[in-house]
Write a protein that holds these residues in place. Structure first.
Motif, PDB file in Angstrom:
ATOM      1  N   VAL A 203      -7.720  -1.693 -72.595  1.00 39.00           N
ATOM      2  CA  VAL A 203      -7.476  -1.371 -74.005  1.00 39.00           C
ATOM      3  C   VAL A 203      -7.460  -2.631 -74.863  1.00 39.00           C
ATOM      4  O   VAL A 203      -8.009  -2.658 -75.970  1.00 39.00           O
ATOM      5  CB  VAL A 203      -6.141  -0.596 -74.152  1.00 39.00           C
ATOM      6  N   LYS A 204      -6.868  -3.683 -74.344  1.00 37.38           N
ATOM      7  CA  LYS A 204      -6.695  -4.911 -75.120  1.00 37.38           C
ATOM      8  C   LYS A 204      -7.967  -5.750 -75.187  1.00 37.38           C
ATOM      9  O   LYS A 204      -8.287  -6.332 -76.227  1.00 37.38           O
ATOM     10  CB  LYS A 204      -5.556  -5.738 -74.505  1.00 37.38           C
ATOM     11  N   ASN A 205      -8.708  -5.804 -74.094  1.00 37.03           N
ATOM     12  CA  ASN A 205      -9.797  -6.775 -73.981  1.00 37.03           C
ATOM     13  C   ASN A 205     -11.189  -6.225 -74.274  1.00 37.03           C
ATOM     14  O   ASN A 205     -12.155  -6.998 -74.322  1.00 37.03           O
ATOM     15  CB  ASN A 205      -9.790  -7.395 -72.582  1.00 37.03           C
ATOM     16  N   TYR A 206     -11.308  -4.902 -74.459  1.00 31.23           N
ATOM     17  CA  TYR A 206     -12.630  -4.312 -74.674  1.00 31.23           C
ATOM     18  C   TYR A 206     -12.601  -3.382 -75.895  1.00 31.23           C
ATOM     19  O   TYR A 206     -11.581  -2.742 -76.184  1.00 31.23           O
ATOM     20  CB  TYR A 206     -13.079  -3.530 -73.438  1.00 31.23           C
ATOM     21  N   ASN A 207     -13.722  -3.313 -76.563  1.00 30.65           N
ATOM     22  CA  ASN A 207     -13.841  -2.487 -77.763  1.00 30.65           C
ATOM     23  C   ASN A 207     -14.094  -1.027 -77.374  1.00 30.65           C
ATOM     24  O   ASN A 207     -15.176  -0.488 -77.566  1.00 30.65           O
ATOM     25  CB  ASN A 207     -14.969  -3.012 -78.651  1.00 30.65           C
ATOM     26  N   VAL A 208     -13.050  -0.411 -76.794  1.00 27.88           N
ATOM     27  CA  VAL A 208     -13.164   0.960 -76.321  1.00 27.88           C
ATOM     28  C   VAL A 208     -12.391   1.891 -77.251  1.00 27.88           C
ATOM     29  O   VAL A 208     -11.537   1.466 -78.029  1.00 27.88           O
ATOM     30  CB  VAL A 208     -12.641   1.102 -74.878  1.00 27.88           C
ATOM     31  N   ASP A 209     -12.701   3.171 -77.138  1.00 24.27           N
ATOM     32  CA  ASP A 209     -12.053   4.178 -77.995  1.00 24.27           C
ATOM     33  C   ASP A 209     -10.797   4.758 -77.370  1.00 24.27           C
ATOM     34  O   ASP A 209     -10.081   5.533 -78.003  1.00 24.27           O
ATOM     35  CB  ASP A 209     -13.040   5.306 -78.287  1.00 24.27           C
ATOM     36  N   GLY A 210     -10.538   4.402 -76.134  1.00 27.06           N
ATOM     37  CA  GLY A 210      -9.373   4.907 -75.427  1.00 27.06           C
ATOM     38  C   GLY A 210      -9.613   4.803 -73.939  1.00 27.06           C
ATOM     39  O   GLY A 210     -10.507   4.090 -73.475  1.00 27.06           O
ATOM     40  N   ILE A 211      -8.809   5.517 -73.160  1.00 29.10           N
ATOM     41  CA  ILE A 211      -8.970   5.521 -71.703  1.00 29.10           C
ATOM     42  C   ILE A 211      -8.799   6.952 -71.206  1.00 29.10           C
ATOM     43  O   ILE A 211      -8.282   7.815 -71.925  1.00 29.10           O
ATOM     44  CB  ILE A 211      -7.957   4.592 -71.005  1.00 29.10           C
ATOM     45  N   GLN A 212      -9.258   7.185 -69.978  1.00 27.84           N
ATOM     46  CA  GLN A 212      -9.054   8.497 -69.384  1.00 27.84           C
ATOM     47  C   GLN A 212      -8.466   8.370 -67.980  1.00 27.84           C
ATOM     48  O   GLN A 212      -8.888   7.533 -67.191  1.00 27.84           O
ATOM     49  CB  GLN A 212     -10.366   9.283 -69.282  1.00 27.84           C
ATOM     50  N   ILE A 213      -7.473   9.211 -67.712  1.00 28.62           N
ATOM     51  CA  ILE A 213      -6.950   9.366 -66.359  1.00 28.62           C
ATOM     52  C   ILE A 213      -7.231  10.805 -65.936  1.00 28.62           C
ATOM     53  O   ILE A 213      -7.549  11.654 -66.761  1.00 28.62           O
ATOM     54  CB  ILE A 213      -5.448   9.046 -66.283  1.00 28.62           C
ATOM     55  N   ASP A 214      -7.122  11.075 -64.629  1.00 20.57           N
ATOM     56  CA  ASP A 214      -7.503  12.425 -64.209  1.00 20.57           C
ATOM     57  C   ASP A 214      -6.545  13.012 -63.191  1.00 20.57           C
ATOM     58  O   ASP A 214      -5.364  12.645 -63.144  1.00 20.57           O
ATOM     59  CB  ASP A 214      -8.954  12.459 -63.725  1.00 20.57           C
ATOM     60  N   ASP A 215      -7.046  13.917 -62.368  1.00 13.48           N
ATOM     61  CA  ASP A 215      -6.188  14.683 -61.472  1.00 13.48           C
ATOM     62  C   ASP A 215      -5.562  13.845 -60.369  1.00 13.48           C
ATOM     63  O   ASP A 215      -4.644  14.297 -59.690  1.00 13.48           O
ATOM     64  CB  ASP A 215      -6.978  15.848 -60.852  1.00 13.48           C
TER      65      ASP A 215
END
Length: 413
Positions: A203-215
Motif C-alpha cells: 500500500v505504501k510503496n506502490y501506486n495501487v488502488d487497494g489490496i485483496q485478501i481471500d478465503d
C-alpha cells in the motif's frame, strides 16, 4: 535447494516453457478493433485474477504486458495480481528478506533479476487505466518446508494431531490448489506484524488502488491447538483448556473474534496510509467460511472493515450458482458495499465452456450485483479453453461491448 523445492521449481520451469510455446504464439495481434472513445459507459466490476498457479504469465518477459493489453482492449477494468503465495512475495520486499531470507519468489527473481515485478505491473496497468488490487492469495498458508515455516515454527498453528504435511502429488495439487499446507497463526502477534507489514509495504510503496485478501485469510477450524493459542485461551478462561471438539460454538467464536480483531487492525493501518485504498475480500459463502475457516466476513462487512466483496461461486450447476448469491449475507452486504461474483473460467483439469461463462454473467447482471472477477487469466481464452482463443475473445467482446467504471462504495448504514 531441498528436494521438494527442486521438484516445484522444475514443474514451474517446464510449465512456463510449455505455456510460452502454446499460449502466446496463438494470441498474436488482437483480432478486433474498436474506438474506445465512442463506446457507451456502464458501471460494473470486470476483473480477473492473475496467479502463478499453473500459469506462466509472470514468468515470460512479455507475458504480463500482453495480458494487460488484451484485458484493456476487451473492456476489463480490474486486475488482481498475486503478490503473496507459498511463503514468498511477488515484489521486492525488505520485510520478507528479513524474515525469510528472500526478497521475492525465487523463480520470479531468476526471470526478472533485479527488476521489481509488481512495479512493472502497476506501470502497465496505469497506462491502460486499469484498477490494480494486489492479491494476497495464500493468506496464512505456507508450505511446511518453506523457509518461513522452518525459520519460525513457533508461528504455526496446529491441529490436535500436529502440523499438516504437503501432498506428494505436487503437480496435480498445484493445479487444483488443494494440497496440504502449514498454517500461520493469525492470533500470534509476530504473525500479525508480518502479514500486516507485507500488506502495508504494498500500500505504501506502490501506486495501487487497494489490496485483496481471500478465503485463506483465517484459520482452519481444526487448528488452534498450538502452545501459544492454548495458553492465550487459558489466560482468558481461568485456566480452562480449549475444547477437544474444534466445532464447539464458544471455541469457534473465540477464535473467529480474534481473527476479526486482526482484520480490524489491518483495515485501520491501511486507511491510515491511504484513506482511499480499498480493502477487497474474495471469500467463500459465509456459512462455509465461518464453519471451516473461522472467517466471519459477514461481521467484517457490518464493522466496515472491507470495501468490496468478490464472492467465489465456482459452480457449474445453474440452481446452485443462483442460490449462492441469493443468501441473506449477500443481500445484506449489497446494502453497504459493492458485491461481485467470482466466476471460474476453468483450469487444466476442468475446462469451462464459454456458454457457461456467458450464462453466469447474465445471471449476475440479472441479480443486480456489482460485477464479476474471473479465475483465472490463462483460462479466459488460452491453452486450456474448449474453444479457440479467437472465439472466446470475441465472446467476451460481445459481453463487454461497453466500457465500464467500477462502482463506488455505498454510504455507511
Amino acid at each position: 535447494m531441498n528436494s521438494v523445492f527442486q521438484r516445484v521449481f522444475g514443474y514451474f520451469l517446464c510449465l512456463g516453457f510449455v505455456i510460452s510455446l502454446t499460449i502466446f504464439p496463438i494470441f498474436g495481434n488482437p483480432d478486433y478493433t474498436q474506438n474506445s472513445n465512442s463506446l457507451p459507459v456502464t458501471t460494473e466490476i470486470r476483473g480477473v485474477w492473475l496467479t502463478n498457479v499453473a500459469s506462466g504469465v509472470f514468468y515470460i518477459p512479455w507475458g504480463i504486458e500482453r495480458a494487460i493489453n488484451q484485458l484493456a482492449n476487451l473492456n476489463f477494468n480490474t486486475i488482481y495480481p498475486v503478490v503473496w503465495n507459498r511463503g514468498y512475495t511477488f515484489y521486492k520486499s525488505p520485510l520478507a528478506k528479513k524474515i525469510t531470507g528472500s526478497d521475492s519468489q525465487p523463480l520470479l527473481n531468476f526471470i526478472h533479476g533485479k527488476n521489481d515485478f509488481l512495479a512493472k505491473v502497476v506501470k502497465l496497468a496505469r497506462s491502460k487505466d486499469l484498477t490494480i488490487m494486489p492479491w494476497f492469495e495464500y493468506g496464512l498458508m505456507t508450505p511446511p518446508d518453506s523457509a518461513l515455516a522452518k525459520l519460525h515454527p513457533d508461528w504455526l498453528t496446529i491441529g490436535q494431531k500436529g502440523v499438516e504435511s504437503i501432498s506428494e502429488n505436487l503437480l496435480e495439487d498445484m493445479i487444483n490448489g488443494v494440497y496440504k499446507q502449514a498454517w500461520l497463526n493469525p492470533l500470534h502477534p509476530q504473525v500479525q506484524n508480518f502479514i500486516r507489514g507485507l500488506i502495508l509495504e504494498v500500500v505504501k510503496n506502490y501506486n495501487v488502488d487497494g489490496i485483496q485478501i481471500d478465503d485463506h485469510f483465517g484459520m482452519p477450524v481444526q487448528f488452534g491447538y498450538d502452545a501459544f493459542t492454548v495458553k492465550l485461551y487459558q489466560k482468558e478462561h481461568r485456566g480452562k483448556k480449549p475444547p477437544s471438539n474444534p466445532f464447539d460454538s464458544e471455541w469457534m467464536r473465540w477464535r473467529a473474534n480474534k481473527i476479526t480483531a486482526f482484520m480490524n487492525s489491518i483495515s485501520k493501518s491501511v486507511k491510515a496510509i491511504k484513506p482511499y485504498a480499498k480493502i477487497s475480500l474474495s471469500p467463500n459463502s459465509q456459512y462455509f467460511a465461518y464453519k471451516y475457516y473461522l472467517q466471519d466476513w459477514e461481521n467484517w462487512v457490518k464493522q466496515d472493515l472491507i470495501d468490496e466483496l468478490i464472492l467465489q461461486v465456482y459452480r457449474s450447476e445453474k440452481t446452485s450458482f443462483i442460490t449462492e448469491m441469493s443468501k441473506p449475507s449477500i443481500k445484506s452486504a449489497m446494502k453497504k458495499i459493492p458485491v461481485a461474483i467470482g466466476i471460474s473460467t476453468g483450469n487444466l483439469l476442468k475446462p469451462v465452456e464459454i456458454d457457461q461463462v456467458k450464462e453466469q454473467i447474465k445471471i449476475v447482471r440479472k441479480q443486480k450485483l456489482a460485477g464479476f472477477s474471473f479465475f483465472y487469466w490463462e483460462s479466459l481464452w488460452g491453452y486450456i479453453a474448449p474453444e479457440s482463443p479467437y472465439q472466446r475473445r470475441r465472446a467476451f467482446l460481445q459481453m463487454f461491448d461497453t466500457q465500464a467504471v467500477r462502482p463506488l462504495r455505498l454510504k455507511k448504514v
